[in-house]
Design a protein around this motif. Sequence first.
Motif, short mmCIF file in Angstrom:
data_model
loop_
_atom_site.label_atom_id
_atom_site.label_comp_id
_atom_site.label_asym_id
_atom_site.label_seq_id
_atom_site.Cartn_x
_atom_site.Cartn_y
_atom_site.Cartn_z
N GLY A 130 0.81 -1.22 0.00
CA GLY A 130 0.00 0.00 0.00
C GLY A 130 0.84 1.26 0.00
O GLY A 130 0.56 2.21 -0.75
N TRP A 131 1.88 1.29 0.84
CA TRP A 131 2.75 2.46 0.90
C TRP A 131 3.42 2.72 -0.44
O TRP A 131 3.53 3.85 -0.89
CB TRP A 131 3.82 2.27 1.98
CG TRP A 131 3.28 2.16 3.36
CD1 TRP A 131 2.20 2.82 3.87
CD2 TRP A 131 3.77 1.33 4.40
NE1 TRP A 131 2.00 2.47 5.17
CE2 TRP A 131 2.95 1.54 5.53
CE3 TRP A 131 4.82 0.43 4.50
CZ2 TRP A 131 3.14 0.90 6.74
CZ3 TRP A 131 5.03 -0.22 5.71
CH2 TRP A 131 4.20 0.01 6.81
N LEU A 132 3.86 1.63 -1.08
CA LEU A 132 4.56 1.78 -2.35
C LEU A 132 3.61 2.29 -3.44
O LEU A 132 4.00 3.11 -4.27
CB LEU A 132 5.18 0.45 -2.76
CG LEU A 132 6.19 -0.15 -1.79
CD1 LEU A 132 6.69 -1.50 -2.30
CD2 LEU A 132 7.36 0.79 -1.58
N LEU A 133 2.37 1.80 -3.45
CA LEU A 133 1.41 2.24 -4.45
C LEU A 133 1.04 3.71 -4.26
O LEU A 133 0.92 4.47 -5.23
CB LEU A 133 0.16 1.37 -4.39
CG LEU A 133 0.33 -0.09 -4.84
CD1 LEU A 133 -0.97 -0.86 -4.64
CD2 LEU A 133 0.77 -0.16 -6.29
N PHE A 137 1.83 6.43 -7.22
CA PHE A 137 0.77 7.11 -7.97
C PHE A 137 0.30 8.42 -7.33
O PHE A 137 -0.40 9.19 -7.98
CB PHE A 137 -0.43 6.17 -8.11
CG PHE A 137 -0.12 4.91 -8.87
CD1 PHE A 137 0.07 4.95 -10.24
CD2 PHE A 137 -0.01 3.70 -8.22
CE1 PHE A 137 0.36 3.79 -10.95
CE2 PHE A 137 0.28 2.54 -8.91
CZ PHE A 137 0.47 2.58 -10.29
N GLY A 138 0.68 8.65 -6.08
CA GLY A 138 0.18 9.83 -5.41
C GLY A 138 1.17 10.97 -5.26
O GLY A 138 0.76 12.13 -5.09
N THR A 139 2.45 10.66 -5.34
CA THR A 139 3.47 11.68 -5.09
C THR A 139 3.37 12.85 -6.07
O THR A 139 3.49 14.02 -5.69
CB THR A 139 4.88 11.06 -5.15
OG1 THR A 139 4.97 10.02 -4.20
CG2 THR A 139 5.94 12.11 -4.88
N ARG A 140 3.14 12.54 -7.33
CA ARG A 140 3.10 13.59 -8.35
C ARG A 140 1.94 14.57 -8.13
O ARG A 140 1.96 15.69 -8.65
CB ARG A 140 2.99 12.98 -9.74
CG ARG A 140 1.67 12.26 -10.00
CD ARG A 140 1.62 11.69 -11.40
NE ARG A 140 2.64 10.68 -11.59
CZ ARG A 140 2.90 10.09 -12.74
NH1 ARG A 140 2.21 10.44 -13.82
NH2 ARG A 140 3.84 9.17 -12.84
#
Length: 236
Positions: A130-133, A137-140
């Motif tokens: 979950g953290w990696l996803l 996908f959310g950082t940008r």
Amino acid sequence: MDIANSRWLWLSTVPVVMIVLLQAAIFLRRAWRDGKEMGLTEEKLKTGFKTGIISAIGPSIAVLAGMLALIATVGGPVAWMRLTVIGSIAFELPAAELGLSQFGYSLGDEGISETAYAAAVWAMTLGGTGWLLVSAFGTRHMETVRSKISNGNEKLIPVISAAAMLGAFAYFLSGEVAAGTPETGAAAVGGLAMLALLHVADSRDIQWVREWSLGAAMFVGLLAGVAVQVTVGSWW
């Protein structure tokens, strides 16, 4: 443990660790290039790079201690891979325990079956996905969210960032403070040590004290927690 430390398991974890190292190299290169484009001098970039390395020493000691505990339970290759990717012993050990418990085992038991061990590894791996996803996908989109929260006011962005960091640290710290007397003592002494070191660094303009303050405060807090545990134990 023969399977947990087998050659094939070592070989299967190497690509994951190499990807993490490659990411770190890419981030460093981009940060250095973007820093120059922003007008930072090479001296300031080197100072920031050195400060980052020194600040990482304290947290890395905690990860290293956790790795030793994880090696004894799931073997060297998986411990190396998991803490390279996530770096949270507070998650990895409970996740391994959860996987083993489905087959009636617990960490440290003798004769753990191969199936139970595989379940522990899958619980650690899938549980941390979950953290990696979210990061992938959310950082940008985080910068857009932060701009909307500040409503276009550039002066509020540093305040919002600082508040988010304080909230994250407070969330993790609150659980530790409530865990027992040693944890409370470690947090209190470490916090006071950090304030004292920053005061000395700011009042006397000593850069190296500022750079080493985080690691030193964590180490002092760790010693204080051990001292409380040995002398008075846990009162709650």
